[in-house]
Design an enzyme around this catalytic site. Sequence first.
Site, PDB file in Angstrom:
ATOM      1  N   GLY A 106       0.866  -1.283  -0.046  1.00  0.00           N
ATOM      2  CA  GLY A 106      -0.030   0.022  -0.001  1.00  0.00           C
ATOM      3  C   GLY A 106       0.921   1.213   0.086  1.00  0.00           C
ATOM      4  N   THR A 107       1.945   1.190   0.747  1.00  0.00           N
ATOM      5  CA  THR A 107       2.848   2.439   0.701  1.00  0.00           C
ATOM      6  C   THR A 107       3.383   2.929  -0.539  1.00  0.00           C
ATOM      7  OG1 THR A 107       3.357   1.877   3.179  1.00  0.00           O
ATOM      8  CG2 THR A 107       4.788   3.352   1.911  1.00  0.00           C
TER       9      THR A 107
ATOM     10  N   CYS B 120       3.990   5.581  16.107  1.00  0.00           N
ATOM     11  CA  CYS B 120       4.952   5.786  17.048  1.00  0.00           C
ATOM     12  C   CYS B 120       6.370   5.124  16.331  1.00  0.00           C
ATOM     13  CB  CYS B 120       4.519   4.965  18.308  1.00  0.00           C
ATOM     14  SG  CYS B 120       4.289   3.368  18.138  1.00  0.00           S
TER      15      CYS B 120
ATOM     16  N   THR C 124      11.769  -7.227 -10.279  1.00  0.00           N
ATOM     17  CA  THR C 124      11.305  -8.539 -10.505  1.00  0.00           C
ATOM     18  C   THR C 124       9.975  -8.867 -10.255  1.00  0.00           C
ATOM     19  OG1 THR C 124      13.616  -9.166 -11.268  1.00  0.00           O
ATOM     20  CG2 THR C 124      11.974 -11.155 -10.516  1.00  0.00           C
TER      21      THR C 124
HETATM   22  N1  PLP Z   1      -2.665   2.947   3.765  1.00  0.00           N
HETATM   23  C1  PLP Z   1      -3.457   2.419   4.871  1.00  0.00           C
HETATM   24  C2  PLP Z   1      -4.794   3.209   4.820  1.00  0.00           C
HETATM   25  C3  PLP Z   1      -3.132   1.512   5.633  1.00  0.00           C
HETATM   26  O1  PLP Z   1      -3.825   1.324   6.592  1.00  0.00           O
HETATM   27  C4  PLP Z   1      -1.949   1.015   5.339  1.00  0.00           C
HETATM   28  C5  PLP Z   1      -1.243   0.042   6.363  1.00  0.00           C
HETATM   29  O2  PLP Z   1      -1.510   0.154   7.515  1.00  0.00           O
HETATM   30  C6  PLP Z   1      -1.055   1.534   4.191  1.00  0.00           C
HETATM   31  C7  PLP Z   1      -1.812   2.294   3.496  1.00  0.00           C
HETATM   32  C8  PLP Z   1       0.231   0.995   4.036  1.00  0.00           C
HETATM   33  O3  PLP Z   1       0.142  -0.273   3.353  1.00  0.00           O
HETATM   34  P1  PLP Z   1       1.506  -1.300   3.569  1.00  0.00           P
HETATM   35  O4  PLP Z   1       1.504  -1.820   5.008  1.00  0.00           O
HETATM   36  O5  PLP Z   1       1.098  -2.564   2.499  1.00  0.00           O
HETATM   37  O6  PLP Z   1       2.567  -0.443   2.970  1.00  0.00           O
END
Ligand code: PLP
Length: 371
Positions: free
Chosen positions: A70-71, A316, A228
């Site tokens: 997600g990040t 944190c 990859t």
């Molecule tokens: N966006 C939201 C709303 C999330 O809750 C999170 C993870 O806690 C992320 C992005 C980041 O995702 P990832 O842990 O896959 O990097």
Amino acid sequence: MSAYLDHAATTPMAPEAFEAMLPWVTERFGNASGSHFAARAAKAAVEDAREEVAVTLGCRPAEVVFTSGGTEADNLAIAGVDGVAVCSAVEHHAVLRPTVHRRGTVVAVDQTGRVDLDRLRRALTTARGVGVVSVMLANNETGVVQPLAEVAAVVADAAPGAVLHTDAVQAVSWLDVAALAAPAHLVSVSAHKFGGPQGVGALVVRAGTTVRPQVLGGGQEQGRRSGTLPVAAIVGMAAALTAAVARRGQVVARAMALRQRLLDAVRAGVPDVVETAAGATRTAGVLHLCLPGVDSEELLFLMDEAGVAASAGSSCASGAVEPSHVLTAMGIPAALARGAVRLSLGWTSTEADVDVAAKALVDAVARLRGA
Ligand code: PLP
């Protein structure tokens, strides 16, 4: 007896995901970018997974860009679109930090944590050359669901050239993402939040929208994200997504009943507990509470000692617990936000989990208040 109430942080892997991955971590392997038989088999598995992901997210296979989670999907959406970035004040740091880094605009939310549409309109009209607007589907701390269709209408009206991004990372297990995220040009998901492995996710990039790649290299994913491809992880994500969507109705119904049971039990033992955003539409899996006169770090320590995994929901990372930016943006007083705890449920949650957690929480509050 222990209880895991931190599914919003990561949820256990679905058996469907594990089974789909198993061959790709044992006898099957290959680099999906190559051309010999092993590589072609890996590529075929990735493309089947891409199609499965596309069907469940309501997009075309070519619109799915696999990422490391997600990040990275959020960073690609914000940093990859030219122009001013605008986001809500309650976004995950994976959206907020790249927006602030690019000197973008952060838009206030109301007391329930929903983005203020009037302020959004003003921000879009004032800022020149808005490139991307990011408003999440469901909040990771409170579970509050944003009115994405209304946001999309404001964006289309006030900044017609802008791209709309939604972080749907916390939504997949609970909401119909294909329908709710349909107005967004860019959509982020992350496998470990819905029963897939950690370290894989995707950004949906709808046809007609371009993102500037942030990871440069071999040009995989049509040049949008080099590296990859992790075949096993991608195959696992697709299987988990299909399974999560198939059992969503049943999991939501069960989680709603469990959340009520948990809230009732906590209220019985701590009558002055405050349920965050109680009146707002929230995902079924999150119960966010503020416990007056309690420090959440101390509370979570005692709950952990009692075998209960929960979270404050706030960051944190530096070691020092900072007040949650989400609760601050909602206008929750710092003294109350200090006692914030997020109890999050998932597809494996049971009545026993909830009962153990409620008892641990009530006992911990009593100890901390010196009863
Ligand atoms: N966006 C939201 C709303 C999330 O809750 C999170 C993870 O806690 C992320 C992005 C980041 O995702 P990832 O842990 O896959 O990097």
